[in-house]
Design an enzyme around this catalytic site. Sequence first.
Site, short mmCIF file in Angstrom:
data_model
loop_
_atom_site.label_atom_id
_atom_site.label_comp_id
_atom_site.label_asym_id
_atom_site.label_seq_id
_atom_site.Cartn_x
_atom_site.Cartn_y
_atom_site.Cartn_z
N GLU A 1 -6.80 4.38 7.89
CA GLU A 1 -6.57 5.82 7.63
C GLU A 1 -7.78 6.44 6.94
O GLU A 1 -8.04 7.63 7.08
CB GLU A 1 -5.27 5.99 6.82
CG GLU A 1 -4.05 5.69 7.70
CD GLU A 1 -2.80 5.25 6.99
OE1 GLU A 1 -2.71 5.40 5.74
OE2 GLU A 1 -1.88 4.75 7.66
N HIS B 1 -9.49 0.90 4.89
CA HIS B 1 -8.21 1.08 5.57
C HIS B 1 -8.42 2.01 6.78
O HIS B 1 -9.22 2.94 6.71
CB HIS B 1 -7.18 1.68 4.61
CG HIS B 1 -5.80 1.64 5.19
ND1 HIS B 1 -5.37 2.57 6.11
CD2 HIS B 1 -4.79 0.77 5.01
CE1 HIS B 1 -4.13 2.26 6.47
NE2 HIS B 1 -3.75 1.17 5.82
N GLU C 1 -5.10 -5.21 10.37
CA GLU C 1 -4.05 -4.21 10.60
C GLU C 1 -4.30 -3.48 11.92
O GLU C 1 -5.11 -2.54 11.97
CB GLU C 1 -4.03 -3.18 9.47
CG GLU C 1 -3.74 -3.76 8.11
CD GLU C 1 -3.19 -2.69 7.16
OE1 GLU C 1 -2.05 -2.86 6.72
OE2 GLU C 1 -3.87 -1.69 6.91
N GLY D 1 2.87 2.07 10.78
CA GLY D 1 3.80 3.20 10.67
C GLY D 1 4.54 3.51 11.96
O GLY D 1 5.20 4.53 12.07
N GLY E 1 3.03 -1.23 4.18
CA GLY E 1 3.04 0.19 3.87
C GLY E 1 4.44 0.65 3.52
O GLY E 1 4.94 0.41 2.42
N GLY E 2 5.10 1.30 4.47
CA GLY E 2 6.40 1.93 4.25
C GLY E 2 7.42 1.07 3.52
O GLY E 2 8.10 1.54 2.59
N ASN F 1 0.87 -1.19 0.00
CA ASN F 1 0.00 0.00 0.00
C ASN F 1 0.91 1.24 0.00
O ASN F 1 1.54 1.53 1.00
CB ASN F 1 -0.89 -0.04 1.25
CG ASN F 1 -1.74 1.21 1.39
OD1 ASN F 1 -1.79 2.04 0.48
ND2 ASN F 1 -2.40 1.34 2.52
N TRP F 2 0.93 1.93 -1.11
CA TRP F 2 1.83 3.08 -1.24
C TRP F 2 1.30 4.31 -0.52
O TRP F 2 2.01 5.30 -0.39
CB TRP F 2 2.06 3.42 -2.72
CG TRP F 2 2.77 2.38 -3.50
CD1 TRP F 2 3.28 1.18 -3.05
CD2 TRP F 2 3.08 2.42 -4.91
NE1 TRP F 2 3.87 0.49 -4.08
CE2 TRP F 2 3.75 1.23 -5.23
CE3 TRP F 2 2.83 3.35 -5.92
CZ2 TRP F 2 4.20 0.94 -6.53
CZ3 TRP F 2 3.26 3.07 -7.21
CH2 TRP F 2 3.95 1.87 -7.50
N LYS F 3 0.05 4.29 -0.13
CA LYS F 3 -0.58 5.46 0.51
C LYS F 3 -0.37 6.68 -0.40
O LYS F 3 -0.43 6.54 -1.62
CB LYS F 3 -0.03 5.63 1.93
CG LYS F 3 -0.17 4.32 2.72
CD LYS F 3 0.08 4.44 4.18
CE LYS F 3 -0.13 3.07 4.84
NZ LYS F 3 -0.02 3.10 6.29
N SER G 1 3.79 -2.35 10.13
CA SER G 1 5.24 -2.40 10.29
C SER G 1 5.86 -3.73 9.83
O SER G 1 6.78 -4.25 10.47
CB SER G 1 5.64 -2.09 11.74
OG SER G 1 5.26 -0.76 12.08
#
Length: 249
Positions: A100, A98, A169, A175, A233-234, A11-13, A212
Amino acid sequence: MSDRRPLVAGNWKMHKTGAEATEYAAALLAELGDGPVEAEVAVCPPFTALQPAAAAFAGSQVAVLAQAVHEADAGAHTGEISAGMIAATGAAGTLVGHSERRAAGETDAQVAVRVRAAIDAGLSVILCVGESLDQREAGETEAWLTAQLRAALTPFEGVHEERLSIAYEPIWAIGTGRTATPQIAQETVAHVRAVSAGLIDGERVRILYGGSVKPDNASELMGQKDIDGVLVGGASLDAASFAAIVRAA
Ligand code: 13P
């Protein structure tokens, strides 16, 4: 051991332009090489990079998914994108719910109709659920996840949908560098599977862990009995690090 094929999704956000997505695709495909990849692989670029990403990954083993979808086909919904529009970019699916997005106001009721709309449009869906740190510390995790799953999956009751996967999640692990221990992740995913089993086919649905995930913890997480992959993610933003996680599957 289950015969569920692992799914590794990045997920590149809100990262990467179309040009950057194209560059990333070349780097990731070079990392993965020509041989068959054990896991199913997907990346989730922002809306503006969907079309270039879908073109760059066309014919490869990497699917492109959106990060969100609106339930209407079209209409006065400024800033929103329909499932049909996502499909028209060449993308194969979308994330829904998600944390967010939920933090920005997406409700359980919207998540339910959005999952339905995406599936009806022929897309695959990764439904995201997860609890906050306060909820975990108050012992409310299972009740919270049960409510999120019931709300989103009730429209599918009794019908197993192959294109539907679930990502657990925990919000406190997103993150933060604070990955859930493999034991906590396994225990909670087992709960997600048990609840899902009351609604859809709990043995066949793929359930991922997210929060993470890095190249050095991915393999232990995916080694857990009920964990069928990861939503990253990251660590998915760099092609080499994402490829290392794909290889861990
Ligand atoms: P991180 O891997 O950066 O913690 O993000 C997880 C996530 O939210 C994926 O959807």
